[in-house]
Design a protein around this motif. Structure first.
Motif, PDB file in Angstrom:
ATOM      1  N   SER A  94       0.844  -1.194   0.000  1.00 48.16           N
ATOM      2  CA  SER A  94       0.000   0.000   0.000  1.00 48.16           C
ATOM      3  C   SER A  94       0.877   1.241   0.000  1.00 48.16           C
ATOM      4  N   LYS A  95       0.739   2.047  -1.036  1.00 45.88           N
ATOM      5  CA  LYS A  95       1.531   3.277  -1.124  1.00 45.88           C
ATOM      6  C   LYS A  95       1.155   4.226   0.019  1.00 45.88           C
ATOM      7  N   THR A  96      -0.132   4.224   0.402  1.00 41.86           N
ATOM      8  CA  THR A  96      -0.573   5.096   1.485  1.00 41.86           C
ATOM      9  C   THR A  96       0.067   4.676   2.801  1.00 41.86           C
ATOM     10  N   VAL A 152       1.078   9.894 -10.604  1.00 41.49           N
ATOM     11  CA  VAL A 152      -0.126   9.248 -10.068  1.00 41.49           C
ATOM     12  C   VAL A 152       0.169   7.762  -9.893  1.00 41.49           C
ATOM     13  N   LYS A 153       0.013   7.275  -8.643  1.00 46.06           N
ATOM     14  CA  LYS A 153       0.359   5.884  -8.343  1.00 46.06           C
ATOM     15  C   LYS A 153      -0.861   5.122  -7.861  1.00 46.06           C
ATOM     16  N   ASN A 154      -1.069   3.958  -8.444  1.00 46.67           N
ATOM     17  CA  ASN A 154      -2.088   3.041  -7.930  1.00 46.67           C
ATOM     18  C   ASN A 154      -1.755   2.741  -6.473  1.00 46.67           C
ATOM     19  N   GLY A 187       2.021   0.380 -11.964  1.00 51.44           N
ATOM     20  CA  GLY A 187       0.869   1.169 -11.537  1.00 51.44           C
ATOM     21  C   GLY A 187       1.116   2.656 -11.479  1.00 51.44           C
ATOM     22  N   VAL A 188       2.296   3.077 -11.957  1.00 52.08           N
ATOM     23  CA  VAL A 188       2.662   4.484 -11.827  1.00 52.08           C
ATOM     24  C   VAL A 188       2.632   5.168 -13.191  1.00 52.08           C
ATOM     25  N   VAL A 189       1.992   6.329 -13.251  1.00 49.30           N
ATOM     26  CA  VAL A 189       2.033   7.131 -14.466  1.00 49.30           C
ATOM     27  C   VAL A 189       2.709   8.456 -14.135  1.00 49.30           C
ATOM     28  N   VAL A 201      -1.223  10.733  -5.278  1.00 52.09           N
ATOM     29  CA  VAL A 201      -0.707  11.775  -6.188  1.00 52.09           C
ATOM     30  C   VAL A 201       0.446  12.436  -5.457  1.00 52.09           C
ATOM     31  N   GLU A 202       1.587  12.525  -6.122  1.00 54.78           N
ATOM     32  CA  GLU A 202       2.703  13.117  -5.392  1.00 54.78           C
ATOM     33  C   GLU A 202       3.523  14.077  -6.224  1.00 54.78           C
ATOM     34  N   GLU A 203       4.345  14.818  -5.533  1.00 55.24           N
ATOM     35  CA  GLU A 203       5.207  15.805  -6.180  1.00 55.24           C
ATOM     36  C   GLU A 203       6.266  15.065  -6.996  1.00 55.24           C
ATOM     37  N   TYR A 204       6.635  15.621  -8.134  1.00 55.68           N
ATOM     38  CA  TYR A 204       7.642  15.022  -9.013  1.00 55.68           C
ATOM     39  C   TYR A 204       9.027  15.238  -8.420  1.00 55.68           C
ATOM     40  N   LEU A 205       9.813  14.167  -8.378  1.00 49.52           N
ATOM     41  CA  LEU A 205      11.183  14.249  -7.870  1.00 49.52           C
ATOM     42  C   LEU A 205      12.133  14.194  -9.055  1.00 49.52           C
ATOM     43  N   ALA A 206      12.914  15.252  -9.242  1.00 54.53           N
ATOM     44  CA  ALA A 206      13.837  15.307 -10.380  1.00 54.53           C
ATOM     45  C   ALA A 206      15.222  14.881  -9.936  1.00 54.53           C
ATOM     46  N   PRO A 230      18.593  11.586 -10.886  1.00 53.45           N
ATOM     47  CA  PRO A 230      18.814  10.176 -11.224  1.00 53.45           C
ATOM     48  C   PRO A 230      18.352   9.260 -10.094  1.00 53.45           C
ATOM     49  N   GLU A 231      17.912   8.052 -10.481  1.00 55.62           N
ATOM     50  CA  GLU A 231      17.370   7.108  -9.497  1.00 55.62           C
ATOM     51  C   GLU A 231      18.412   6.096  -9.057  1.00 55.62           C
ATOM     52  N   VAL A 232      18.252   5.660  -7.810  1.00 56.98           N
ATOM     53  CA  VAL A 232      19.118   4.646  -7.209  1.00 56.98           C
ATOM     54  C   VAL A 232      18.228   3.594  -6.569  1.00 56.98           C
ATOM     55  N   PHE A 250      16.282   0.658 -15.198  1.00 58.80           N
ATOM     56  CA  PHE A 250      15.737   1.437 -16.313  1.00 58.80           C
ATOM     57  C   PHE A 250      14.278   1.043 -16.466  1.00 58.80           C
ATOM     58  N   LYS A 251      13.397   1.934 -16.000  1.00 55.92           N
ATOM     59  CA  LYS A 251      11.981   1.566 -15.905  1.00 55.92           C
ATOM     60  C   LYS A 251      11.226   1.714 -17.230  1.00 55.92           C
ATOM     61  N   ARG A 252      11.620   2.709 -18.022  1.00 54.79           N
ATOM     62  CA  ARG A 252      10.852   2.965 -19.247  1.00 54.79           C
ATOM     63  C   ARG A 252      11.224   1.961 -20.326  1.00 54.79           C
ATOM     64  N   ILE A 261      11.470   7.340  -3.361  1.00 52.65           N
ATOM     65  CA  ILE A 261      10.384   7.234  -4.348  1.00 52.65           C
ATOM     66  C   ILE A 261       9.438   6.120  -3.941  1.00 52.65           C
ATOM     67  N   GLU A 262      10.004   5.015  -3.481  1.00 51.89           N
ATOM     68  CA  GLU A 262       9.151   3.891  -3.081  1.00 51.89           C
ATOM     69  C   GLU A 262       9.948   2.922  -2.237  1.00 51.89           C
ATOM     70  N   PHE A 263       9.197   2.129  -1.455  1.00 53.10           N
ATOM     71  CA  PHE A 263       9.745   0.950  -0.801  1.00 53.10           C
ATOM     72  C   PHE A 263       9.173  -0.272  -1.493  1.00 53.10           C
TER      73      PHE A 263
HETATM   74  P1  AMP Z   1       7.316   3.226  -8.322  1.00 52.43           P
HETATM   75  O1  AMP Z   1       6.451   2.060  -8.709  1.00 52.43           O
HETATM   76  O2  AMP Z   1       6.782   4.037  -7.197  1.00 52.43           O
HETATM   77  O3  AMP Z   1       8.748   2.846  -8.207  1.00 52.43           O
HETATM   78  O4  AMP Z   1       7.380   4.172  -9.582  1.00 52.43           O
HETATM   79  C1  AMP Z   1       7.849   3.700 -10.819  1.00 52.43           C
HETATM   80  C2  AMP Z   1       8.720   4.745 -11.452  1.00 52.43           C
HETATM   81  O5  AMP Z   1       7.988   5.951 -11.629  1.00 52.43           O
HETATM   82  C3  AMP Z   1       9.915   5.147 -10.593  1.00 52.43           C
HETATM   83  O6  AMP Z   1      10.997   4.300 -10.732  1.00 52.43           O
HETATM   84  C4  AMP Z   1      10.184   6.522 -11.138  1.00 52.43           C
HETATM   85  O7  AMP Z   1      10.896   6.435 -12.356  1.00 52.43           O
HETATM   86  C5  AMP Z   1       8.825   7.054 -11.425  1.00 52.43           C
HETATM   87  N1  AMP Z   1       8.364   7.837 -10.264  1.00 52.43           N
HETATM   88  C6  AMP Z   1       7.622   7.401  -9.230  1.00 52.43           C
HETATM   89  N2  AMP Z   1       7.402   8.384  -8.339  1.00 52.43           N
HETATM   90  C7  AMP Z   1       8.021   9.472  -8.812  1.00 52.43           C
HETATM   91  C8  AMP Z   1       8.156  10.831  -8.340  1.00 52.43           C
HETATM   92  N3  AMP Z   1       7.589  11.249  -7.226  1.00 52.43           N
HETATM   93  N4  AMP Z   1       8.874  11.678  -9.104  1.00 52.43           N
HETATM   94  C9  AMP Z   1       9.448  11.277 -10.254  1.00 52.43           C
HETATM   95  N5  AMP Z   1       9.349  10.033 -10.753  1.00 52.43           N
HETATM   96  C10 AMP Z   1       8.638   9.130 -10.050  1.00 52.43           C
END
Ligand code: AMP
Length: 416
Positions: free
Chosen positions: A102-104, A142-144, A152-154, A174-179, A181-183, A203-205, A272-274
């Motif tokens: 649960s993201k919440t 926007v995350k499911n 589930g993330v757009v 719904v969350e703020e965009y984080l700019a 590189p990802e780790v 590399f998610k995309r 960004i996520e656990f």
């Molecule tokens: P998640 O399933 O939460 O990992 O999201 C999948 C992908 O969406 C992440 O690896 C990021 O590339 C992108 N993403 C998720 N949340 C954010 C955020 N707050 N800001 C920017 N990109 C995000």
């Protein structure tokens, strides 16, 4: 030690290779496994979503340790059912797996623990979603709220598309965009002691240059030549230990693999996520570099003895994995095509099956195989991984051509 490994994707093939290389692991059983895992383990059928069935299989196979690969069984309570039989399980309880489920819930824990993350709102109707989108502005995230297999993330500049995704999901965060590189940082924990693995990047995309929709992951590399030297210590102190302490405080300690997905923003690392399990395909590269026997490490985490485990040892050099995906992935993938060139060391099976009639290897999922290689440098590992991918034959297959390229060229920068 006899180990039962649950799952049948690329992550589990990498875990199986790590486990069978551990001299302490005398027997490895995988359920359901896949044709790649069949080379190193005995395969059994089981419904991973059925905790009682998995626990019964653990008893029947006289397992000393059950390693649970995917999130579905964790959220369903498989680790609890296995532990109730007196068998050690690597993976969190159903309650603790809500950090991924649960993201919440994850946001609640992060807020309570003071963990740096994106500001967010949980929304269940169009008006509140629209208000949240307008507060944060584009790009919209926007995350499911529930499990969505990494899909589930757009993230989009298109407000209508963001609203449409929310309507499809029902309940969203719904969350703020984080700019930045990802780790991906994997942390092995018994609920109290915590041991970080090497940071990796995935590399998610689906397309080169991060074009197209999100996928389960199209490739990965480790370590990260561009990461600040104190990054892991900082994340352990600011994210991991506060989160584990908050989970203990709630009476639901998190033991297993805590996957911390971070964005390296101008303000510092932000979560960004656990996830509650090893990431796929980062596991393929991280375990390719781990020299410490894997079975002993996971057993220590599963039995609350991680504090006594010796420090991890790592191989020199770097590792790269490149996913070969089926035509139309991440939409409904084309399956049932013959795969050639997959029976080579370094080719990890993700979505494959054997044809009963003649034993031919067939595609059976979106992500089909990954070419995984190590090398003395990131550039050498990358060349070797692409050489493996070049040897794979699969009609309609697609792969990214830029995995680890920016890191090799020194083009990754953290915003200031
Ligand atoms: P998640 O399933 O939460 O990992 O999201 C999948 C992908 O969406 C992440 O690896 C990021 O590339 C992108 N993403 C998720 N949340 C954010 C955020 N707050 N800001 C920017 N990109 C995000």
């Amino acid at each position: 030690m006899r180990v039962l490994l649950l799952g049948g994707g690329g992550r589990e093939h990498a875990l199986a290779l790590g486990l069978c290389a551990d001299p302490a692991v005398e027997g490895l059983i995988a359920a359901p496994g896949n044709p790649g895992i069949a080379g190193v383990a005995e395969l059994r059928a089981v419904d991973g979503a059925d905790p009682a069935a998995v626990a019964a299989l653990a008893v029947e196979t006289r397992a000393d340790l059950v390693v649970i690969g995917p999130e579905g069984p964790l959220v369903a309570g498989v680790a609890d059912a296995v532990r109730a039989k007196g068998i050690a399980a690597f993976g969190p309880s159903a309650e603790a797996a809500r950090l991924e489920g649960s993201k919440t819930f994850a946001k609640d824990v992060m807020t309570a623990a003071g963990v740096p993350t994106a500001r967010a709102y949980t929304c269940a109707d169009e008006a509140s979603t629209a208000a949240a989108l307008d507060e944060f502005g584009p790009p919209y995230v926007v995350k499911n709220d529930g499990l969505a297999a990494g899909k589930g993330v757009v993230v989009t500049d298109d407000r209508a598309a963001a609203l449409a995704h929310a309507a499809e999901c029902g309940r969203v965060v719904v969350e703020e965009y984080l700019a930045g590189p990802e780790v991906s940082l994997f942390v092995v924990t018994d609920g109290e002691a915590a041991v970080p693995l090497l940071p990796a990047q995935d590399f998610k995309r689906v397309g080169d240059g991060d074009a197209g929709p999100n996928t389960g992951g199209m490739g990965a590399y480790a370590p990260l030549p561009w990461a600040p030297s104190g990054l892991v210590d900082e994340v352990m102190a600011d994210v991991v230990h506060p989160t584990l302490a908050e989970m203990r405080r709630r009476g639901t300690p998190f033991a297993g693999l805590l996957y911390v997905g971070l964005a390296m923003t101008a303000a510092g690392p932000r979560v960004i996520e656990f996830n509650a399990r090893f990431g796929d395909p980062e596991t393929q590269v991280v375990l390719a570099l781990l020299e410490t026997p894997l079975g002993g490490l996971l057993h220590a985490a599963a039995t609350g003895t991680l504090a006594d485990h010796p420090p991890l040892r790592w191989r020199d050099g770097a590792a790269v994995t490149v996913v070969v995906a089926a035509d139309n992935y991440p939409g409904t993938p084309r399956t049932g095509d013959v795969i050639t060139g997959a029976d080579r060391p370094g080719v990890i099976h993700a979505g494959t099956a054997r044809r009963a009639a003649d034993g031919a290897l067939l595609s059976a999922g979106g992500r089909v195989v990954c070419g995984t290689a190590t090398g003395p440098t990131l550039a050498a590992a990358r060349d070797a991984a692409y050489a493996l991918v070049g040897g794979i034959g699969l009609a309609g297959a697609q792969h990214r051509t830029d995995i680890a390229a920016a890191a090799v060229d020194g083009r990754i920068t953290i915003p200031r």
